[in-house]
Motif scaffolding. Sequence first.
Motif, short mmCIF file in Angstrom:
data_model
loop_
_atom_site.label_atom_id
_atom_site.label_comp_id
_atom_site.label_asym_id
_atom_site.label_seq_id
_atom_site.Cartn_x
_atom_site.Cartn_y
_atom_site.Cartn_z
N LEU A 42 -14.97 -52.07 9.64
CA LEU A 42 -15.05 -51.91 11.09
C LEU A 42 -14.42 -53.11 11.80
O LEU A 42 -14.35 -54.21 11.25
N THR A 79 -7.17 -52.48 12.65
CA THR A 79 -7.40 -51.18 13.24
C THR A 79 -6.19 -50.72 14.05
O THR A 79 -5.82 -49.53 14.04
N SER A 107 -14.25 -47.11 14.63
CA SER A 107 -13.21 -48.14 14.77
C SER A 107 -12.33 -47.89 15.98
O SER A 107 -12.00 -48.81 16.75
#
Length: 202
Positions: free
Chosen positions: A91, A101, A166
Amino acid sequence: MSAPQDAARDEDRVRAAAFRLVSARGGSPVTPEEIAATLDPPPAELGLTDPDDVLLAAVHWSHRRIARRFFDLTAGRFGLAALRAGLIDLLPLDEDRLQETVLEVAMWHRGLVSPKIAANNRREREDLSVIVRGVLRDARDDGELIDGVDVDRVTAELLALIDGLSVHALLYPERMSGTAAARALDAELDRIARPGTAPEGH
């Protein structure tokens, strides 16, 4: 240093430069020429033919960094404890993970129109799925999971949850912080854990 070691070192430099530039641009395309400008060699020596190759180089460097963290975090842990530590680390909990991400989102978007990127996405997702399924099976065999857990289904659901959390932490940080995302993933792992097997504090 041997020729293979030199080649590996040079490839790592190229991938790291690709990661820096692509993540700094929020996932926007970067050309091989732009990578060469930061490293000095002629573009032809980079082994990159187009922006898709640059994006792949960036993501491969990012995934190697993630894999090192994953195995460091899970060393000495087993079953749900290992899974919890490894998955929560995926995450966007800090700036480095936010950059990772950004790259993942760029890969998903580009994969809609690029067969090369799409094939890489499928392959790497399956690699991660294999790891998660294996750890879940170990947890089930050790009696850590509630009865009736379908390991294949839960693997797919956990990875989908991580993707969604995310993206929300990246796009809507005022609504979903990294900490809140970690709590949500923790709660999902607690849901499949047999009572008494959750770590302290849960």
